[in-house]
Design an enzyme around this catalytic site. Sequence first.
Site, mmCIF file in Angstrom:
data_model
loop_
_atom_site.group_PDB
_atom_site.id
_atom_site.type_symbol
_atom_site.label_atom_id
_atom_site.label_comp_id
_atom_site.label_asym_id
_atom_site.label_seq_id
_atom_site.Cartn_x
_atom_site.Cartn_y
_atom_site.Cartn_z
ATOM 1 N N ARG A 118 0.858 -1.228 0.129
ATOM 2 C CA ARG A 118 -0.028 0.039 -0.072
ATOM 3 C C ARG A 118 0.780 1.335 0.046
ATOM 4 O O ARG A 118 0.420 2.519 -0.192
ATOM 5 C CB ARG A 118 -0.838 -0.019 0.997
ATOM 6 N N GLU A 128 1.506 -6.061 13.737
ATOM 7 C CA GLU A 128 0.372 -6.242 14.525
ATOM 8 C C GLU A 128 -0.215 -7.657 14.389
ATOM 9 O O GLU A 128 -0.673 -7.988 15.131
ATOM 10 C CB GLU A 128 -0.560 -5.127 14.138
HETATM 11 P P1 AMP Z 1 3.039 -2.300 12.041
HETATM 12 O O1 AMP Z 1 4.352 -3.019 11.729
HETATM 13 O O2 AMP Z 1 2.464 -2.963 13.246
HETATM 14 O O3 AMP Z 1 3.284 -0.833 12.182
HETATM 15 O O4 AMP Z 1 2.090 -2.442 10.928
HETATM 16 C C1 AMP Z 1 2.023 -1.805 9.621
HETATM 17 C C2 AMP Z 1 1.936 -2.536 8.654
HETATM 18 O O5 AMP Z 1 0.732 -3.437 8.571
HETATM 19 C C3 AMP Z 1 1.252 -1.611 7.294
HETATM 20 O O6 AMP Z 1 1.907 -1.922 6.093
HETATM 21 C C4 AMP Z 1 -0.088 -1.857 7.340
HETATM 22 O O7 AMP Z 1 -0.464 -1.687 6.002
HETATM 23 C C5 AMP Z 1 -0.215 -3.074 8.126
HETATM 24 N N1 AMP Z 1 -1.381 -2.893 9.107
HETATM 25 C C6 AMP Z 1 -1.134 -3.049 10.515
HETATM 26 N N2 AMP Z 1 -2.303 -2.971 11.217
HETATM 27 C C7 AMP Z 1 -3.235 -2.570 10.053
HETATM 28 C C8 AMP Z 1 -4.421 -2.223 10.441
HETATM 29 N N3 AMP Z 1 -5.257 -2.056 11.530
HETATM 30 N N4 AMP Z 1 -5.184 -1.851 9.354
HETATM 31 C C9 AMP Z 1 -4.582 -1.892 8.053
HETATM 32 N N5 AMP Z 1 -3.537 -2.134 7.727
HETATM 33 C C10 AMP Z 1 -2.667 -2.491 8.977
#
Ligand code: AMP
Length: 174
Positions: free
Chosen positions: A61, A98
């Site tokens: 994205r 996450e």
């Molecule tokens: P993080 O590494 O936990 O900061 O997660 C970020 C990545 O996971 C990004 O590439 C987001 O596209 C995806 N992502 C994590 N949580 C979500 C969420 N609640 N909604 C959409 N995309 C998420």
Amino acid sequence: MTNEQVKGIIRNIPDFPQKGIQFKDITTALRNPEALKWMKDEIVSLYKDKGITQVIGLESRGFIIGPAVAMEIGAGFVPIRKPGKLPADVIEQSYAKEYGTDTIQIHKDALSKEDVVLLHDDLLATGGTMAAAIELVKKIGVKKIYVNCLIELDGLNGREIMDSDIEVTTLIHY
Ligand code: AMP
């Protein structure tokens, strides 16, 4: 358009891709011409005078608005991708996110020491993905790193795991 209007257009999908995750679906904002332009314009106005030479998008994205921003601020675009996608020599970094764990790669020769880079993704959650991307870029070595995400999940404190010398901007908060 305002932040709040675009926030109202982004769709929340509960329990996707797994139970407990509130997935922020930006496709509803991307298909809205005003919201699409607003997202690009906001990032351009934040970074047009920072001397950015490369916008680095995180798969997948980060590949949507990232190149549009790059073209407008006169920068190039570099992809960070999942394993097995980049054809030349790569360096990689694994990280926890996450939901689940993942690995990202960048071409070894994609950046130079003189580059001022803007790392861009759609959403900052725990910060694990962006922190891994920062590590990759630091392994190559650039002049300066900026970070931007369209959305930040404030409660997860993702920006706190990044070094304090890295400026992080986000447009929409949950
Ligand atoms: P993080 O590494 O936990 O900061 O997660 C970020 C990545 O996971 C990004 O590439 C987001 O596209 C995806 N992502 C994590 N949580 C979500 C969420 N609640 N909604 C959409 N995309 C998420």
